[in-house]
Design a protein around this motif. Structure first.
Motif, short mmCIF file in Angstrom:
data_model
loop_
_atom_site.label_atom_id
_atom_site.label_comp_id
_atom_site.label_asym_id
_atom_site.label_seq_id
_atom_site.Cartn_x
_atom_site.Cartn_y
_atom_site.Cartn_z
N ALA A 1 0.75 -1.21 -0.10
CA ALA A 1 0.06 0.01 0.06
C ALA A 1 1.00 1.36 0.11
N ALA A 2 1.86 1.22 0.78
CA ALA A 2 2.84 2.41 0.89
C ALA A 2 3.55 2.79 -0.51
N GLU A 3 3.93 1.49 -1.15
CA GLU A 3 4.62 1.50 -2.36
C GLU A 3 3.79 2.37 -3.50
N GLN B 1 -9.03 8.53 8.02
CA GLN B 1 -9.87 7.92 8.72
C GLN B 1 -10.04 6.30 8.42
N ILE B 2 -9.14 5.97 7.74
CA ILE B 2 -9.13 4.32 7.31
C ILE B 2 -7.85 3.52 7.46
N LYS B 3 -8.18 2.18 7.97
CA LYS B 3 -7.16 1.41 8.40
C LYS B 3 -6.82 0.49 7.32
N ILE B 4 -5.58 1.10 7.06
CA ILE B 4 -4.89 0.01 6.16
C ILE B 4 -3.39 -0.22 6.67
N ASN B 5 -2.85 -1.16 6.70
CA ASN B 5 -1.51 -1.49 6.90
C ASN B 5 -0.67 -1.20 5.77
N GLY C 1 -12.69 -1.71 -2.06
CA GLY C 1 -12.85 -0.66 -1.20
C GLY C 1 -11.51 0.18 -0.75
N TYR C 2 -10.72 -0.70 -0.45
CA TYR C 2 -9.47 -0.17 0.21
C TYR C 2 -8.56 0.26 -1.04
#
Length: 499
Positions: A98-100, A131-135, A146-147
């Motif tokens: 996700a970060a990349e 306000q979303i929870k993604i590692n 959705g994510y």
């Protein structure tokens, strides 16, 4: 310079060879507002937003961003001026984290090396702001749709986007994901981000927007203040005519004595103990929540996935389709939910697509009879009223409703007797929906049978002759026409009604 507007488009025109996509469109986006942009498929919405991003160069017209004037944008200029677009098809790289993905093409570096820790920390902060929870370390391919969409939004905001254009953002999402997306839109509005929100779902437009702009046939129609607008008014403006009925009338045509498709205790593709009958001239609706097993059942019938146990009978004879080609030869057709990936060959012509199932039939010694090929394509283009310059038009250049008609045209050419529609009007505007509904009616009135999967409750009730409801990959209930009720259907779908 008008400081009230962050983005202004004036008299935008875009011509393609033989087609004028935009004739004269003007748009003004205020700072910190949500502007709903609506119009039928083919009205020019996608072309217009691509003019904003630099993906399309307008033939004429002016674009102003924060008062600065341009006769054209480029992707770089759009980014520099704070314009970002979230398309229906995401630009994520599934094998990256996700970060990349958040820093794709512009990684944070420490000297010559990529600083992964810094990117993960920045990604965590960006996700927290929304306000979303993604590692940040999770691979994108493992995240829900959705994510994945939230990563695209976070990417835009992380690049300081002041104008965010969202093109049918709810189309691929579940109901819970849609609610989360709505919360993010409201959050962005409060942060002062200006949003152009494109959707065929008018209830979303009314819920989120401050104003609504309507375009029709490549031309600006009007802009309304949302609380002062009505659904009927917007539909009339979009289609240019009164829509007195959402669902066209259908004459009674069910032959109760002729069972075209019968499933007996079918198991496969995760579904268990499925039994049903579809009669000639009937539209049998399949309802249920996302993941209930409706598409999975269609894949078994069409030979995409194997039948594990039970029986499939077509016109009273047991069949064993082991591949879609087997089902097609037997007279079964599937109009899939994802028409762009699985329904049509987008980079091929209308002529090629319509003839695809019948090339073996119209070829002699491996040479295609071009006369028959053209005649077949022209026949169905006219019969189902595909709007296009000609049968050589590439399918990717058609509106969603006309792409759906091309898919249906190929199954009519194949003389399919049972047609399975999986979400037949997803991503299609209200006017084009009516055309699809008329085509479904004409199919059953000609003696064909339709199995229709739909997540739209109103559509399910409006078009079905009977409704079967699935829950957790099993049959949960059956309703006759006089029993149709949204609450009852939802109770079955939630597996709380007595079976």
């Amino acid at each position: 310079m008008n400081e009230e507007y962050v983005l202004e488009l004036e008299h935008i025109r875009k011509e393609y060879p033989g087609v004028v996509a935009l004739k004269d469109v003007t748009l003004q986006l205020r700072r910190g507002e949500v502007l709903g942009l609506i119009g039928e498929n083919g009205a020019g919405k996608s072309t217009l937003i691509k003019c904003c991003s630099g993906a399309v160069i307008p033939t004429s017209g002016r674009i102003r961003v924060n008062g600065k004037e341009f006769d054209r944008m480029t992707p770089q200029l759009a980014a520099e001026n704070g314009i970002a677009i979230i398309y229906q098809e995401f630009n994520n790289a599934g094998e990256l984290s996700a970060a990349e993905n958040l820093f794709l093409g512009r990684p944070i570096r420490k000297g010559m090396l990529i600083d992964r820790k810094a990117m993960e920390e920045a990604a965590a902060e960006a996700f927290a702001q929304l306000q979303i929870k993604i590692n940040p370390r999770e691979l994108v391919k493992n995240l829900s749709v959705g994510y994945q969409q939230m990563i695209e939004i976070a990417k835009a905001i992380q690049q300081n986007a002041q104008v965010l254009i969202m093109d049918e953002p709810s189309a691929p999402l579940t109901s819970n994901e849609v609610e989360n997306m709505f919360k993010v839109v409201e959050l962005l509005r409060k942060k002062g981000v200006s949003i152009i929100y494109i959707s065929h779902r008018l209830e979303e437009i009314f819920r989120l927007s401050d104003r609504i702009e309507v375009i029709r046939d490549g031309e600006y129609v009007d802009t309304l203040i949302t609380p002062q607008a009505t659904v009927d008014q917007l539909i009339r403006m979009m289609v240019g005519r009164e829509m007195t009925q959402k669902y066209p009338p259908r004459r009674p045509c069910i032959d109760e004595n002729k069972v075209v498709l019968e499933l007996k205790n079918v198991c496969g593709n995760g579904d268990q103990d499925m039994s049903l009958q579809v009669h000639a001239g009937e539209v049998l609706g399949l309802g249920g929540l996302v993941g209930a097993g409706r598409t999975e059942l269609a894949e078994v019938i069409f030979g995409v996935k194997p039948l594990e146990s039970g029986q499939i009978l077509l016109n009273g004879k047991e069949i064993h389709p082991k591949a879609p080609r087997d089902a097609i030869d037997l007279g079964i057709a599937l109009v899939p939910e994802d028409r762009k990936r699985h329904g049509a060959l987008l980079t091929n012509s209308i002529k090629n697509n319509i003839n695809m199932p019948v090339y073996e039939r119209i070829a002699r010694a491996s040479v295609i009879d071009s006369g028959t090929e053209k005649k077949t394509a022209e026949k169905y283009r006219e019969e189902i009223q595909i709007k296009c310059p000609g049968i050589q038009q590439l399918v990717k250049n058609l509106s969603g409703g006309n792409q759906q008609k091309v898919i249906l045209g190929k199954w009519l050419a194949a003389d399919s007797q049972l047609i399975i529609f999986d979400e037949p009007t997803r991503g299609i505007d209200v006017g084009a929906k009516y055309e699809i509904y008329k085509l479904i009616n004409s199919l059953v009135e000609s003696g064909r049978s339709v199995l229709m999967i739909s997540s739209e409750m109103e559509e399910l009730i409006g078009m079905s002759d009977r409704i079967l409801v699935l829950a957790e990959h099993q049959m949960a209930g059956e309703l006759q026409k006089d029993e149709f009720n949204a609450d009852t259907i939802m109770a079955y779908a939630s597996a709380v009604a007595e079976k």
